[in-house]
Design a protein around this motif. Structure first.
Motif, PDB file in Angstrom:
ATOM      1  N   ALA A  47       0.838  -1.202   0.000  1.00 49.04           N
ATOM      2  CA  ALA A  47       0.000   0.000   0.000  1.00 49.04           C
ATOM      3  C   ALA A  47       0.873   1.253   0.000  1.00 49.04           C
ATOM      4  O   ALA A  47       2.024   1.259   0.437  1.00 49.04           O
ATOM      5  CB  ALA A  47      -0.927  -0.017   1.206  1.00 49.04           C
ATOM      6  N   GLU A  48       0.299   2.341  -0.507  1.00 51.34           N
ATOM      7  CA  GLU A  48       1.041   3.601  -0.600  1.00 51.34           C
ATOM      8  C   GLU A  48       1.255   4.193   0.797  1.00 51.34           C
ATOM      9  O   GLU A  48       0.356   4.227   1.624  1.00 51.34           O
ATOM     10  CB  GLU A  48       0.256   4.591  -1.460  1.00 51.34           C
ATOM     11  N   GLY A  49       2.469   4.656   1.020  1.00 51.58           N
ATOM     12  CA  GLY A  49       2.801   5.280   2.297  1.00 51.58           C
ATOM     13  C   GLY A  49       3.081   4.303   3.419  1.00 51.58           C
ATOM     14  O   GLY A  49       3.121   4.712   4.594  1.00 51.58           O
ATOM     15  N   PHE A  50       3.281   3.011   3.109  1.00 53.79           N
ATOM     16  CA  PHE A  50       3.598   2.043   4.157  1.00 53.79           C
ATOM     17  C   PHE A  50       4.989   2.337   4.706  1.00 53.79           C
ATOM     18  O   PHE A  50       5.907   2.654   3.956  1.00 53.79           O
ATOM     19  CB  PHE A  50       3.545   0.623   3.578  1.00 53.79           C
ATOM     20  N   PRO A  51       5.191   2.243   6.039  1.00 54.18           N
ATOM     21  CA  PRO A  51       4.227   1.859   7.081  1.00 54.18           C
ATOM     22  C   PRO A  51       3.574   3.047   7.788  1.00 54.18           C
ATOM     23  O   PRO A  51       2.728   2.855   8.644  1.00 54.18           O
ATOM     24  CB  PRO A  51       5.101   1.088   8.056  1.00 54.18           C
ATOM     25  N   GLN A  52       3.960   4.274   7.437  1.00 55.52           N
ATOM     26  CA  GLN A  52       3.473   5.435   8.166  1.00 55.52           C
ATOM     27  C   GLN A  52       1.965   5.607   7.983  1.00 55.52           C
ATOM     28  O   GLN A  52       1.267   6.004   8.934  1.00 55.52           O
ATOM     29  CB  GLN A  52       4.202   6.704   7.694  1.00 55.52           C
ATOM     30  N   ALA A  53       1.450   5.330   6.798  1.00 52.75           N
ATOM     31  CA  ALA A  53       0.013   5.482   6.576  1.00 52.75           C
ATOM     32  C   ALA A  53      -0.778   4.526   7.470  1.00 52.75           C
ATOM     33  O   ALA A  53      -1.838   4.882   8.013  1.00 52.75           O
ATOM     34  CB  ALA A  53      -0.315   5.232   5.102  1.00 52.75           C
ATOM     35  N   ARG A  57      -3.423   5.569  10.769  1.00 48.52           N
ATOM     36  CA  ARG A  57      -4.787   5.080  10.975  1.00 48.52           C
ATOM     37  C   ARG A  57      -4.969   4.427  12.335  1.00 48.52           C
ATOM     38  O   ARG A  57      -6.098   4.305  12.818  1.00 48.52           O
ATOM     39  CB  ARG A  57      -5.158   4.077   9.864  1.00 48.52           C
ATOM     40  N   LEU A  58      -3.889   4.024  12.966  1.00 50.37           N
ATOM     41  CA  LEU A  58      -3.941   3.371  14.274  1.00 50.37           C
ATOM     42  C   LEU A  58      -3.556   4.305  15.416  1.00 50.37           C
ATOM     43  O   LEU A  58      -3.469   3.861  16.562  1.00 50.37           O
ATOM     44  CB  LEU A  58      -2.997   2.153  14.289  1.00 50.37           C
TER      45      LEU A  58
END
Length: 326
Positions: A47-53, A57-58
């Motif tokens: 996924a785009e922006g992994f792992p910060q995205a 969300r968490l």
């Protein structure tokens, strides 16, 4: 699970929350166990922006940081949370024995974007009246979210019924489930709603108050859901019961009684002969033989001891011994 957490570069608390929220999909892997498939890990890593995205969300925040996030006062944010407009996702007990509610930062931002009118101006009259009456939907909102997560991950109808029974508590579940063995099976599947990470200062009373339904509407919904899930569970299979141990057919039939063995007759005693087994009894009126003396014998001195003569004191014996030496 541990390998999936490492590959997703998440902390333990973040990974647990991700599985609860469905951000990381886990599948059953035996009784009480779950695992993450390789395809799910590859999907998240691609996924785009992994792992910060995924971490964004968490992200969980308290009431102060949540209020700052949407540009309102902390008091207004707490009122919105008590009114049920923003549901907490986690809670813990601080050292002052107070429950601290945590919220998803992503949900707070989404609520602000969907309801900009709630951020400014006066609150609705109905909300102000409910808050004046002491209404607080934070615990109820967390329970609804947690019960929904557990029902979603239930393997069958019995596990789903166990979730609703845990939400009602022991006394509330007994009113809906009168059968003793069914209640025991539901408790074995789930004794209570998992509180998550309540902290070291949380007592059993605080935990029970947070995980047990207390609102009339909440109790009614849980009772209805429990009855419906229990009907489906009974149709699938009955609750386990203790096996009754039945004796074999040969043991259940009455056995014939063994013939009684009569003793062989012996010689009958003559007129002057008494039976050998009959002891001779002494008549009470029979006199005591003369050889028996009624006087108690005098005590005999112990062997190796010398009797002390009258007047022979310890001092006299020492003087006699001294004279013999001289």
């Amino acid at each position: 699970m541990n390998r999936a957490r490492e590959e997703l570069e998440l902390e333990t608390g973040e990974f647990e929350l991700a599985v609860q929220l469905g951000e990381v999909r886990a599948v059953p892997d035996g009784p009480g166990r779950r695992r993450v498939l390789r395809d799910e890990v590859d999907r998240l890593r691609a996924a785009e922006g992994f792992p910060q995205a995924l971490r964004d969300r968490l992200r969980v925040v308290g009431s102060g940081d949540g209020a700052e996030l949407i540009g309102v006062s902390r008091d207004r944010f707490v009122k919105l949370a008590k009114g049920g407009f923003i549901r907490p996702v986690r809670w813990y007990v601080n050292r002052y024995r107070a429950v601290v509610w945590m919220y998803l930062a992503d949900e707070i931002g989404q609520y602000a974007r969907d309801h900009p009118e709630a951020l400014h101006g006066r609150l609705p009259v109905t909300l102000r009246g409910a808050l004046d009456d002491g209404v607080d939907h934070r615990a109820r909102g967390w329970r609804a979210r947690r019960a929904g997560q557990l029902v979603r991950d239930a393997a069958d109808a019995w596990e789903e019924a166990a979730v609703w029974a845990a939400l009602l508590g022991t006394d509330g579940a007994a009113e809906v489930v009168p059968d003793l063995y069914e209640r025991a099976y539901l408790r074995r599947l789930r004794s209570g709603l998992p509180p998550g990470r309540p902290g070291e200062f949380a007592s059993r009373e605080l935990i029970d108050a947070a995980v047990t339904a207390d609102h009339p509407d909440e109790i009614a919904l849980a009772r209805l859901s429990l009855a419906e899930a229990l009907d489906r569970a009974r149709q699938a299979r009955p609750a386990p019961r203790p096996a009754t141990r039945s004796a074999p057919a040969a043991e259940r039939e009455p056995r014939p009684a063994a013939p009684a063995v009569e003793p062989e007759p012996g010689p009958e005693p003559g007129p002057e002969q008494k039976p050998e087994h009959e002891p001779q009894k002494r008549a009470r009126s029979e006199p005591v033989p003369e050889t028996c003396s009624e006087r108690e014998p005098e005590p005999r001195p112990r062997r190796g001891w010398r009797l002390q003569r009258p007047g022979d004191s310890a001092g006299t014996r020492r003087r006699k011994k001294l004279f013999r030496r001289t």
